[in-house]
Design a protein around this motif. Structure first.
Motif, mmCIF file in Angstrom:
data_model
loop_
_atom_site.group_PDB
_atom_site.id
_atom_site.type_symbol
_atom_site.label_atom_id
_atom_site.label_comp_id
_atom_site.label_asym_id
_atom_site.label_seq_id
_atom_site.Cartn_x
_atom_site.Cartn_y
_atom_site.Cartn_z
ATOM 1 N N GLN A 252 -1.843 46.975 -19.617
ATOM 2 C CA GLN A 252 -0.962 46.343 -18.639
ATOM 3 C C GLN A 252 -1.489 46.681 -17.240
ATOM 4 N N GLY A 253 -0.885 46.105 -16.230
ATOM 5 C CA GLY A 253 -1.242 46.478 -14.854
ATOM 6 C C GLY A 253 -2.031 45.425 -14.096
ATOM 7 N N GLY A 254 -2.534 44.414 -14.791
ATOM 8 C CA GLY A 254 -3.192 43.303 -14.106
ATOM 9 C C GLY A 254 -4.552 43.659 -13.525
ATOM 10 N N GLY A 255 -5.163 42.651 -12.918
ATOM 11 C CA GLY A 255 -6.457 42.851 -12.287
ATOM 12 C C GLY A 255 -6.354 43.850 -11.137
ATOM 13 N N LEU A 256 -5.287 43.744 -10.370
ATOM 14 C CA LEU A 256 -5.129 44.673 -9.243
ATOM 15 C C LEU A 256 -4.936 46.096 -9.744
ATOM 16 N N GLY A 257 -4.239 46.248 -10.853
ATOM 17 C CA GLY A 257 -4.094 47.585 -11.446
ATOM 18 C C GLY A 257 -5.454 48.181 -11.747
ATOM 19 N N SER B 202 -11.972 37.022 -1.592
ATOM 20 C CA SER B 202 -10.679 37.712 -1.507
ATOM 21 C C SER B 202 -10.505 38.817 -2.545
ATOM 22 N N TRP B 203 -10.896 38.509 -3.792
ATOM 23 C CA TRP B 203 -10.587 39.499 -4.839
ATOM 24 C C TRP B 203 -11.498 40.699 -4.772
ATOM 25 N N SER B 204 -12.789 40.512 -4.528
ATOM 26 C CA SER B 204 -13.641 41.696 -4.364
ATOM 27 C C SER B 204 -13.208 42.449 -3.109
ATOM 28 N N VAL C 172 -18.391 44.113 -9.066
ATOM 29 C CA VAL C 172 -18.552 42.713 -8.652
ATOM 30 C C VAL C 172 -17.381 41.899 -9.177
ATOM 31 N N CYS C 173 -17.076 40.814 -8.495
ATOM 32 C CA CYS C 173 -16.107 39.844 -9.005
ATOM 33 C C CYS C 173 -16.908 38.586 -9.316
ATOM 34 N N THR C 174 -17.090 38.293 -10.588
ATOM 35 C CA THR C 174 -18.053 37.245 -10.977
ATOM 36 C C THR C 174 -17.503 35.831 -10.814
ATOM 37 N N ASN C 175 -16.202 35.717 -10.561
ATOM 38 C CA ASN C 175 -15.658 34.411 -10.162
ATOM 39 C C ASN C 175 -14.514 34.654 -9.187
ATOM 40 N N GLU C 176 -14.741 34.260 -7.943
ATOM 41 C CA GLU C 176 -13.733 34.450 -6.902
ATOM 42 C C GLU C 176 -12.735 33.285 -6.971
ATOM 43 N N THR C 177 -11.555 33.602 -7.446
ATOM 44 C CA THR C 177 -10.545 32.591 -7.765
ATOM 45 C C THR C 177 -10.066 31.813 -6.540
ATOM 46 N N ILE C 178 -10.017 32.479 -5.395
ATOM 47 C CA ILE C 178 -9.506 31.851 -4.170
ATOM 48 C C ILE C 178 -10.617 31.113 -3.438
ATOM 49 N N ALA D 48 -17.357 44.430 -13.835
ATOM 50 C CA ALA D 48 -17.135 43.045 -13.414
ATOM 51 C C ALA D 48 -15.681 42.638 -13.611
ATOM 52 N N ASP D 49 -15.089 42.139 -12.529
ATOM 53 C CA ASP D 49 -13.774 41.505 -12.602
ATOM 54 C C ASP D 49 -13.997 40.048 -12.991
ATOM 55 N N MET D 50 -13.697 39.732 -14.238
ATOM 56 C CA MET D 50 -13.907 38.364 -14.750
ATOM 57 C C MET D 50 -12.580 37.646 -14.981
ATOM 58 N N SER D 51 -11.542 38.075 -14.243
ATOM 59 C CA SER D 51 -10.191 37.580 -14.510
ATOM 60 C C SER D 51 -10.106 36.064 -14.650
ATOM 61 N N SER D 52 -10.814 35.347 -13.779
ATOM 62 C CA SER D 52 -10.589 33.896 -13.752
ATOM 63 C C SER D 52 -11.682 33.072 -14.407
ATOM 64 N N HIS D 53 -12.655 33.738 -15.088
ATOM 65 C CA HIS D 53 -13.602 32.884 -15.836
ATOM 66 C C HIS D 53 -14.041 33.460 -17.175
ATOM 67 N N ALA E 224 -4.927 38.450 -17.982
ATOM 68 C CA ALA E 224 -4.905 37.366 -18.973
ATOM 69 C C ALA E 224 -4.414 36.035 -18.422
ATOM 70 N N GLN E 225 -3.682 36.054 -17.312
ATOM 71 C CA GLN E 225 -2.890 34.867 -16.954
ATOM 72 C C GLN E 225 -3.683 33.713 -16.355
ATOM 73 N N LYS E 226 -5.021 33.849 -16.278
ATOM 74 C CA LYS E 226 -5.832 32.752 -15.769
ATOM 75 C C LYS E 226 -6.388 31.946 -16.938
ATOM 76 N N ASN E 227 -7.197 32.593 -17.753
ATOM 77 C CA ASN E 227 -7.911 31.806 -18.774
ATOM 78 C C ASN E 227 -7.648 32.285 -20.190
HETATM 79 C C1 LIG Z 1 -5.661 36.879 -10.277
HETATM 80 C C2 LIG Z 1 -6.790 37.802 -10.056
HETATM 81 C C3 LIG Z 1 -6.600 39.193 -9.906
HETATM 82 C C4 LIG Z 1 -5.228 39.828 -9.813
HETATM 83 O O1 LIG Z 1 -4.571 39.843 -10.988
HETATM 84 P P1 LIG Z 1 -3.102 40.470 -11.075
HETATM 85 O O2 LIG Z 1 -2.833 40.323 -12.527
HETATM 86 O O3 LIG Z 1 -2.216 39.656 -10.203
HETATM 87 O O4 LIG Z 1 -3.187 41.877 -10.650
HETATM 88 C C5 LIG Z 1 -7.715 39.998 -9.759
HETATM 89 N N1 LIG Z 1 -8.957 39.475 -9.749
HETATM 90 C C6 LIG Z 1 -9.173 38.147 -9.883
HETATM 91 C C7 LIG Z 1 -10.567 37.629 -9.858
HETATM 92 C C8 LIG Z 1 -8.100 37.278 -10.045
HETATM 93 O O5 LIG Z 1 -8.323 35.959 -10.172
#
Ligand SMILES: *Cc1c(COP(=O)(O)O)cnc(C)c1O
Length: 364
Positions: free
Chosen positions: A76-81, A107-109, A153-159, A177-182, A200-203
């Motif tokens: 738990q805790g999300g990407g920001l966690g 933004s995310w990195s 690194v953030c391999t896909n910058e969502t914003i 690697a923060d791969m949250s959005s890809h 998980a909430q992106k892809n």
């Molecule tokens: C959405 C996102 C986050 C943040 O995720 P949270 O679950 O809101 O903490 C971090 N990194 C990337 C690349 C994101 O797209």
């Protein structure tokens, strides 16, 4: 909106899920596989949930070809966690004062850099800021530091809509690697990374679940102050059940993994995502009515930010889109404009519907 209009949801996250998955979850909501229980009501330690968990883990391992020397954690805790959990788990690898290398691509990195600075020295090895975050700084330009605890690194910058088209390498320094959005949108070589994490909430599925894929030799280097519930080694030793994991989110993620396998796996998704992105960028580039500012090589296949040349038309554009069932196209508040997120679960018909609207609105 007429009842017959197809709805296409372009939200950046929480985002669209495959209809089949939602239908299956609805059918199983009150009684999972004859157990008499909803998945939400099950003990995380009972045989029913353990079987859901193990299948999800195995399917994800297969989809991403995760090597045997990597552990998969459901947290738990999300990407920001993870921006805090990563340093708390890895800084014990090096002696003080520790340095963390970053590549700043948007933004995310940027948020990761800010958070990490609370725990260690931060070295921004390269930044795309001067160019307005429209490209990944070329690998040759990165000024990595000697003996860094890791490179983030953030391999896909969502914003910003900037995506790596290469696997970053940093010699002996582990790459996080923060791969949250890809994640799961394209093939990756997991062995090139020390740690991969993704909300998980992106892809993948619902909010509340964060995946961590970590190479085994990177476990056991946590700082003493690392919270036990976020201590990767402890979590790994308990098969992600040290404390209660987000059970329902894991169940839905598991349904998504099974769905992806039926669709032909990650390679098949990648082909579809290439085609979807091509369609959309082609429409945006057709003339100067719309604008995407990212260098073509680094344009994200998942998150497509764009601007109208005449921004006084923004509200009219969004209202017209909504009337056609094209939802959540408003850009992130920090950058304005529009953004279409076209994750795995967005069918090509949805992208085509958006392209038709883009052309119509531009008077083409
Ligand atoms: C959405 C996102 C986050 C943040 O995720 P949270 O679950 O809101 O903490 C971090 N990194 C990337 C690349 C994101 O797209």
């Amino acid at each position: 909106m007429s009842k017959n209009t197809s709805i296409y949801n372009f939200s950046a996250g929480p985002a669209v899920l495959p209809k089949e998955v939602l239908q299956q979850a609805a059918a199983e909501m009150l009684d999972w596989h004859g157990s008499g229980m909803s998945v939400m009501e099950m003990s995380h330690r009972g045989p029913e949930f353990i079987s859901i968990y193990r299948q999800a883990e195995a399917d994800l391992r297969e989809l991403l070809a995760v090597p045997d020397n990597y552990r998969i954690l459901f947290q738990q805790g999300g990407g920001l966690g993870q921006n805090a959990i990563v340093p708390l788990n890895l800084l014990g690898r090096v002696s003080e004062p520790a340095t963390i290398d970053f590549v700043h691509t948007g933004s995310w990195s940027g948020k990761s850099i800010k958070e990490a600075a609370r725990y260690a020295n931060v070295n921004v090895a390269a930044s795309g800021q001067a160019g307005g975050f429209t490209a990944v700084p070329p690998r040759e330009s990165w000024q990595l530091s000697e003996g860094a605890a890791y490179l983030h690194v953030c391999t896909n910058e969502t914003i910003d809509g900037v995506e790596y088209d290469f696997a970053p390498e940093a010699g002996d320094t582990p790459v996080v690697a923060d791969m949250s959005s890809h994640i799961l949108s394209r093939r990756i070589d997991v062995s090139k990374y020390g740690v991969i994490f993704a909300g998980a909430q992106k892809n993948i599925g619902p909010a509340g679940l964060t995946l961590v894929i970590v190479r085994e030799d990177l476990l056991g280097h946590a700082l003493p102050i690392c919270p036990s519930a976020f201590h990767w080694q402890t979590v790994a030793e308990h098969e992600s059940m040290y404390n209660t994991p987000p059970t329902y989110s894991i169940y839905i993620a598991g349904l998504v993994f099974a769905h992806l396998k039926r669709q032909g796996g990650v390679a098949a998704m990648e082909q579809r995502n290439i085609e979807k992105a091509r369609l959309l960028y082609e429409a945006l580039d057709a003339d100067d009515f719309y604008q995407n500012r990212v260098a073509p090589q680094y344009r994200s296949r998942m998150n497509v930010p764009f601007y109208l040349r005449d921004e006084s038309l923004n509200e009219q554009f969004l209202a017209g889109a909504k009337a056609r069932g094209l939802l959540q196209l408003k850009g992130h508040k920090s950058v304005g404009g529009m953004r279409a997120s076209i994750y795995n679960a967005m069918p090509i018909e949805g992208v085509q519907a958006l392209v038709d609207y883009l052309n119509e609105f531009a008077g083409r």
